[in-house]
Design an enzyme around this catalytic site. Structure first.
Site, PDB file in Angstrom:
ATOM      1  N   CYS A   2       0.834  -1.178  -0.051  1.00 36.61           N
ATOM      2  CA  CYS A   2       0.098  -0.101   0.036  1.00 36.61           C
ATOM      3  C   CYS A   2       0.952   1.361  -0.158  1.00 36.61           C
ATOM      4  O   CYS A   2       1.790   1.509   0.703  1.00 36.61           O
ATOM      5  CB  CYS A   2      -0.839   0.088   1.260  1.00 36.61           C
ATOM      6  SG  CYS A   2      -2.027  -1.412   1.140  1.00 36.61           S
ATOM      7  N   ARG A  27       4.243  -0.234  -4.429  1.00 38.70           N
ATOM      8  CA  ARG A  27       4.142  -0.802  -3.196  1.00 38.70           C
ATOM      9  C   ARG A  27       2.742  -1.717  -3.344  1.00 38.70           C
ATOM     10  O   ARG A  27       2.466  -2.130  -2.381  1.00 38.70           O
ATOM     11  CB  ARG A  27       3.853   0.327  -2.226  1.00 38.70           C
ATOM     12  CG  ARG A  27       4.938   1.219  -2.233  1.00 38.70           C
ATOM     13  CD  ARG A  27       4.807   2.349  -0.924  1.00 38.70           C
ATOM     14  NE  ARG A  27       4.604   1.787   0.282  1.00 38.70           N
ATOM     15  CZ  ARG A  27       5.605   1.696   0.962  1.00 38.70           C
ATOM     16  NH1 ARG A  27       6.798   2.144   0.581  1.00 38.70           N
ATOM     17  NH2 ARG A  27       5.393   1.038   2.208  1.00 38.70           N
ATOM     18  N   TRP A  76      -2.588  -3.019  -1.857  1.00 39.87           N
ATOM     19  CA  TRP A  76      -2.096  -4.387  -1.941  1.00 39.87           C
ATOM     20  C   TRP A  76      -2.868  -4.947  -0.947  1.00 39.87           C
ATOM     21  O   TRP A  76      -2.847  -4.919   0.001  1.00 39.87           O
ATOM     22  CB  TRP A  76      -0.605  -4.689  -1.471  1.00 39.87           C
ATOM     23  CG  TRP A  76      -0.063  -5.837  -1.833  1.00 39.87           C
ATOM     24  CD1 TRP A  76       0.547  -6.657  -2.884  1.00 39.87           C
ATOM     25  CD2 TRP A  76       0.018  -7.133  -0.684  1.00 39.87           C
ATOM     26  NE1 TRP A  76       0.769  -7.821  -2.886  1.00 39.87           N
ATOM     27  CE2 TRP A  76       0.350  -8.033  -1.353  1.00 39.87           C
ATOM     28  CE3 TRP A  76      -0.300  -7.049   0.622  1.00 39.87           C
ATOM     29  CZ2 TRP A  76       0.653  -9.631  -0.728  1.00 39.87           C
ATOM     30  CZ3 TRP A  76      -0.111  -8.433   1.260  1.00 39.87           C
ATOM     31  CH2 TRP A  76       0.292  -9.309   0.601  1.00 39.87           C
ATOM     32  N   ASN A 102      -2.099   1.564   5.686  1.00 44.01           N
ATOM     33  CA  ASN A 102      -1.386   0.731   4.932  1.00 44.01           C
ATOM     34  C   ASN A 102      -0.939  -0.138   6.304  1.00 44.01           C
ATOM     35  O   ASN A 102      -0.409   0.448   7.741  1.00 44.01           O
ATOM     36  CB  ASN A 102      -0.116   1.356   4.656  1.00 44.01           C
ATOM     37  CG  ASN A 102       1.307   0.492   4.423  1.00 44.01           C
ATOM     38  OD1 ASN A 102       0.878  -0.631   3.895  1.00 44.01           O
ATOM     39  ND2 ASN A 102       2.521   0.701   4.591  1.00 44.01           N
ATOM     40  N   GLY A 103      -0.981  -1.491   6.300  1.00 40.47           N
ATOM     41  CA  GLY A 103      -0.636  -2.507   7.498  1.00 40.47           C
ATOM     42  C   GLY A 103      -1.885  -3.256   7.626  1.00 40.47           C
ATOM     43  O   GLY A 103      -2.818  -3.520   6.630  1.00 40.47           O
ATOM     44  N   GLU A 486      18.857 -17.032  -6.718  1.00 39.22           N
ATOM     45  CA  GLU A 486      18.324 -15.687  -7.168  1.00 39.22           C
ATOM     46  C   GLU A 486      17.712 -15.692  -8.515  1.00 39.22           C
ATOM     47  O   GLU A 486      16.719 -15.192  -8.811  1.00 39.22           O
ATOM     48  CB  GLU A 486      19.361 -14.770  -7.100  1.00 39.22           C
ATOM     49  CG  GLU A 486      19.073 -13.097  -7.343  1.00 39.22           C
ATOM     50  CD  GLU A 486      17.933 -12.585  -6.982  1.00 39.22           C
ATOM     51  OE1 GLU A 486      17.288 -13.252  -5.781  1.00 39.22           O
ATOM     52  OE2 GLU A 486      17.362 -11.430  -7.427  1.00 39.22           O
ATOM     53  N   LYS A 490      13.917 -14.853  -9.610  1.00 39.83           N
ATOM     54  CA  LYS A 490      13.321 -13.922 -10.419  1.00 39.83           C
ATOM     55  C   LYS A 490      12.441 -14.270 -11.755  1.00 39.83           C
ATOM     56  O   LYS A 490      11.541 -13.962 -12.086  1.00 39.83           O
ATOM     57  CB  LYS A 490      14.630 -13.296 -11.275  1.00 39.83           C
ATOM     58  CG  LYS A 490      15.507 -12.417 -10.514  1.00 39.83           C
ATOM     59  CD  LYS A 490      14.813 -11.034 -10.361  1.00 39.83           C
ATOM     60  CE  LYS A 490      15.298 -10.254  -9.126  1.00 39.83           C
ATOM     61  NZ  LYS A 490      14.852 -10.659  -7.822  1.00 39.83           N
ATOM     62  N   GLU A 493       8.893 -14.930 -10.193  1.00 42.77           N
ATOM     63  CA  GLU A 493       8.116 -13.817  -9.790  1.00 42.77           C
ATOM     64  C   GLU A 493       7.821 -12.921 -10.970  1.00 42.77           C
ATOM     65  O   GLU A 493       6.933 -12.409 -10.852  1.00 42.77           O
ATOM     66  CB  GLU A 493       8.898 -12.992  -8.782  1.00 42.77           C
ATOM     67  CG  GLU A 493      10.222 -12.287  -8.942  1.00 42.77           C
ATOM     68  CD  GLU A 493      10.613 -11.398  -8.075  1.00 42.77           C
ATOM     69  OE1 GLU A 493       9.929 -11.070  -7.279  1.00 42.77           O
ATOM     70  OE2 GLU A 493      12.050 -11.228  -7.986  1.00 42.77           O
ATOM     71  N   HIS A 509      21.233 -36.035  -4.532  1.00 47.04           N
ATOM     72  CA  HIS A 509      20.574 -36.556  -3.337  1.00 47.04           C
ATOM     73  C   HIS A 509      19.143 -36.339  -3.439  1.00 47.04           C
ATOM     74  O   HIS A 509      18.159 -36.649  -2.705  1.00 47.04           O
ATOM     75  CB  HIS A 509      21.025 -35.644  -2.203  1.00 47.04           C
ATOM     76  CG  HIS A 509      22.323 -35.992  -1.780  1.00 47.04           C
ATOM     77  ND1 HIS A 509      22.948 -37.004  -1.377  1.00 47.04           N
ATOM     78  CD2 HIS A 509      23.533 -34.935  -2.115  1.00 47.04           C
ATOM     79  CE1 HIS A 509      24.436 -36.904  -1.212  1.00 47.04           C
ATOM     80  NE2 HIS A 509      24.661 -35.572  -1.636  1.00 47.04           N
ATOM     81  N   LYS A 612       6.112  -4.338  -3.583  1.00 43.93           N
ATOM     82  CA  LYS A 612       7.717  -4.238  -3.480  1.00 43.93           C
ATOM     83  C   LYS A 612       8.129  -4.337  -2.135  1.00 43.93           C
ATOM     84  O   LYS A 612       9.047  -4.670  -1.340  1.00 43.93           O
ATOM     85  CB  LYS A 612       8.011  -2.668  -4.012  1.00 43.93           C
ATOM     86  CG  LYS A 612       9.685  -2.505  -3.870  1.00 43.93           C
ATOM     87  CD  LYS A 612      10.390  -2.157  -5.019  1.00 43.93           C
ATOM     88  CE  LYS A 612      11.804  -2.292  -4.995  1.00 43.93           C
ATOM     89  NZ  LYS A 612      12.288  -3.696  -5.329  1.00 43.93           N
TER      90      LYS A 612
END
Ligand code: F6R
Length: 617
Positions: A2, A27, A76, A102-103, A486, A490, A493, A509, A612
């Site tokens: 948010c 955000r 969000w 936000n939260g 990484e 990437k 996502e 294994h 983000k």
């Protein structure tokens, strides 16, 4: 999660709010909304599900009244799906107050039940926790006639993490905000003031910013800013100048923010090193507050999430090798729930691009409460995590707008390496000439990385051929292992393709069962040079999977002929030693994921379901 913006001044607030939301959209982008008070004192709101552009289009078709006071939100979703009803702002029960959030208000169900008991006629129009706060503040306003005071009564009852911003039609020219464990900063203008989740919300208008502490309430008017704690005791935040200008957060001529940010990686490293390497030695004045503690520590715990945690994994290899201090790397969200062993000889070293990631913030607070010393590596000036830490080493990657982290990663590793070399110097575990040699390698990276980036078109072509791929594996050993993780993150996502990163030695294994004819596997091949190189072992791993039909996409040192007979594609990188190679090997994987997503027609900067800055636990 948010984005929040607030404005009081002499400009039409609509332009300021939409400009701020555009910069904060990273955000969250499930819905967006605004509230404005017009000069006659009427409150107007508009909110729409979907990306900000949908709201902007709607406002163009059906304009809203202009006004000098306003708030804006990009969401969000947490409580309630991403639809018009759940979008912010939410109104008080008399429709005179608009509030954004936000939260997460953890006790919202209990508060809602109490509200319905005391005010049985209350009508809720959304499934959000936010609407409960809006109605409570609206009711308190009717009792107190003062928005800041109404806030004080309500925030004392809220549990969880929140930034709240509200305006009331009976108090035109005022926006009030409150924060607990969630970001909010003040922008100080001339005859106008701003509030934002971060400085991007207002940097177009002013570079003068002021911090708001934990559990504080701020009231902005066109000509004043007042801050108090939750009890109404006056407080004063630290003022600072924002180091980057508005153009740094613009896309420029690039196809996406991510493409631009990858291109800025050499600069991100160079700027992070700038002024911190002097005459072949490390200078980190910011470590002064920790100088005594650093002489005593016998253990380091690195905390981070996602990409930041992978930068921490690389740091472990470097710091242990250079200082011989044991280093553990932990995911922040796991750390505090397992009763970790901490004391004053433990340095908890957190890493976060945003400096607001709730999981990491809570872990840092836990570390402080349990007696550890704390240092943070952070890319965002004035963010909460550095403020909660004993000291901070800022990375200077500039604003990272694309949701997927790229340039911040390389800057984080550079900062970790500087710290490791500083510690090695103070502890005497490396000689001055060894440190100078390693710093030379660090300083050579920006130019080497430029060379890697020249292969963008070739990697794009490779990605274009692979749009139908259903799964990709990534292998690496030692410092190549975090790069493999990484690369897989990437691809997941951005391109929504199943991807896994493995330590190459682990394949036999179990995971080798995944290999079938045509399975693409990226392999980060270590340099064949140097003592104890793992190069022969990785070549054997390649042979094992190639024998089972895997298609090998190798990232290998330029001139490494030994990999050619086994690889279908080789992406060459310049010569660098083991610990520096990952900083060159990661960019091809970032570019690959980005270009594959773009070739599939996906939004590279705003992948689905993500935001983000993850400010909820
Ligand atoms: C992945 C990504 C995330 C972040 C993670 C931590 O591309 O961006 O995995 O790295 O959410 O964020 P910060 O660094 O802001 O704490």
């Amino acid at each position: 999660m948010c984005g929040i913006v607030g404005y009081v001044g002499s400009s039409n607030s609509l332009g300021v709010l939409l400009g701020g939301l555009r910069r904060l959209e990273y955000r969250g982008y499930d819905s967006a909304g605004i509230a404005i008070i017009d000069p006659a004192g009427a409150l107007h709101t508009r909110k729409r599900a979907g990306k900000l552009q949908i709201l902007i289009d709607d406002l163009e078709t059906t304009p809203i009244a202009s006004g000098l006071t306003g708030i804006g939100h990009t969401r969000w979703a947490t409580h309630g799906g991403p639809n018009d009803e759940n979008a912010h702002p939410h109104l008080g029960d008399d429709g005179k107050l608009a509030l954004i959030h936000n939260g997460i208000i953890e006790n919202f169900a209990e508060l809602k039940r109490e509200l319905l008991e005391s005010h049985p006629d209350t009508v809720f129009t959304s499934e959000t926790d936010t609407e409960v706060a809006a109605i409570l503040v609206g009711l308190e306003y009717r009792r107190t006639g003062d928005l800041a005071e109404a806030f004080r009564h309500v925030v004392a009852r809220l549990h969880g993490a929140f930034t709240l911003l509200a305006l009331h039609k009976d108090e035109p020219g005022v926006v009030v905000g409150a924060r607990r464990n969630s970001p909010l900063v003040i922008g100080l203008g001339n005859g106008e003031n701003f509030l934002g989740s971060d400085v991007a919300a207002f940097v177009e208008h002013t570079r003068r910013a002021m911090e708001i502490g934990q559990d504080q309430i701020v009231t902005i008017r066109a000509d004043s800013v007042t801050v108090t704690d939750f009890d109404g005791v006056p407080a004063h935040g630290k003022e600072y100048e924002v180091l980057w200008d508005a153009s740094a957060a613009e896309k420029g001529g690039w196809s996406s923010f991510m493409a631009k940010e990858i291109s800025e990686e050499p600069d991100a490293i160079a700027k992070t090193l700038l002024g911190r390497v002097v005459d072949g030695a490390v200078h980190l004045e910011e470590l002064e507050p920790l100088a005594d503690a650093l002489a005593e520590i016998d253990r380091i715990v690195i905390l981070g999430c996602g990409t930041a945690a992978y930068s921490g994994m690389l740091a472990k290899y470097a710091i242990e090798k250079w200082t011989r201090i044991p280093v553990d790397v932990e995911l922040s969200h796991e750390f505090r729930y397992r009763d970790p062993i901490l004391n004053a000889r433990t340095l908890v070293l957190s890493v976060s691009q945003s400096g607001e990631t709730m999981d990491t913030l809570m872990a840092v607070k836990y570390a402080v409460a349990n007696g550890a010393r704390t240092l943070s590596i952070c890319n965002t000036q004035g963010a909460t995590i550095p403020r909660e830490s004993d000291a901070v080493i800022y990375t200077h990657a500039g604003p990272e707008v694309a949701v997927a982290s790229t340039k911040a990663f390389v800057a984080q590793v550079a900062a970790f390496y500087l710290f490791g070399l500083h510690l090695a110097a103070t502890r005497g575990t490396l000689s001055a000439s060894e440190i100078t040699g390693l710093l030379d390698e660090l300083q050579a990276l920006p130019a080497q990385l430029e060379e890697v980036l020249e292969q963008h078109d070739a990697i794009k072509q490779l990605a274009g051929w692979m749009t139908d791929t259903r799964a990709v594996l990534f292998l690496g050993r030692h410092a190549g292992y975090p790069v493999a993780l990484e690369g897989a993150l990437k691809l997941k996502e951005l391109a929504y393709i199943h991807a896994e990163g493995f330590a190459a030695g682990e394949l036999k294994h179990g995971p080798i069962a995944l290999i079938e004819a045509g399975q693409p596997v990226f392999v980060v091949v270590p340099s064949p040079r140097g003592e104890n190189s793992l190069h022969p072992k990785v070549i054997s791993n390649i042979q094992e999977i190639r024998a089972r039909g895997a298609r090998i996409l190798a990232i290998a040192e330029k001139g490494d002929a030994s990999v050619l007979p086994y690889a279908d594609v080789v992406i060459p990188i310049p010569l660098a030693s083991t610990l520096f190679e990952p900083l060159l090997a990661v960019a091809p994987l970032q570019i690959f994921a980005m270009e594959l997503a773009a070739a599939k027609g996906l939004d590279v900067d705003q992948p689905r379901n993500l935001a983000k800055s993850v400010t909820v636990e």
